[in-house]
Design a protein around this motif. Structure first.
Motif: not given
Length: 169
Positions: A99-102, A112-120
């Motif tokens: 999970s991300i804390v943003y 969008v942030i979650a999708a980019e983070t997952r790909q990274d």
């Protein structure tokens, strides 16, 4: 000639039973008296020590409250699971849930942030070998590397990547 000791007449002498009874009563009275004096002295000492401890405790500086690193307007978003194989092996697979804390007031859409983070995260994990993530130190290094990578890519929008599960098979 030596003079003999004169004994009082038999009627004036105490009987052995009366003498030992007086001795026991005196001994009991002294025991009770010493217990009362010792108990009183103990209570006075305890109350004095307790007052000193309370005064010293009040004089100590107050501990600062623990401040959470997560202050302000923040949110958490669960990422889709990342499943990939490791470098150098077709049989070693990794499944990572995180999970991300943003910062919630950011201009970007959280999806969008979650999708980019997952790909990274997926791209980074594909570069790892099994030896790099083994053991507690390997997991710690993976967590630190992913957090650093995510913070740099999001330009500070994401505060932390929280690893929930990591399965290697």
């Amino acid at each position: 000639m030596a003079k003999a000791l004169a004994l009082p007449p038999p009627s004036d002498r105490a009987t052995p039973k009366e003498g030992s009874l007086r001795w026991l009563l005196t001994l009991g009275l002294l025991t009770l008296l010493s217990a009362a004096i010792g108990g009183g002295f103990g209570l006075v000492m305890v109350s004095g020590i307790q007052k000193q401890v309370e005064e010293k405790y009040k004089a100590l500086p107050k501990k600062p409250e623990i401040v959470s690193p997560y202050t302000g307007d923040i949110a958490i978003k669960k990422l889709a699971p990342v499943v990939t194989n490791l470098t150098g092996s077709e049989s070693d697979w990794v499944r990572l849930e995180a999970s991300i804390v943003y910062k919630a007031n950011a201009e970007q859409n959280p999806d969008v942030i979650a999708a980019e983070t997952r790909q990274d995260v997926l791209a980074y994990i594909r570069t790892l070998s099994l030896a790099q993530i083994q053991g507690p130190s390997g997991l710690l290094h993976l967590r630190e590397d992913l957090n650093e990578r995510v913070r740099l890519r999001s330009k500070g929008t994401i505060q932390e990547l929280v690893l929930e599960t990591l399965i290697v098979q």
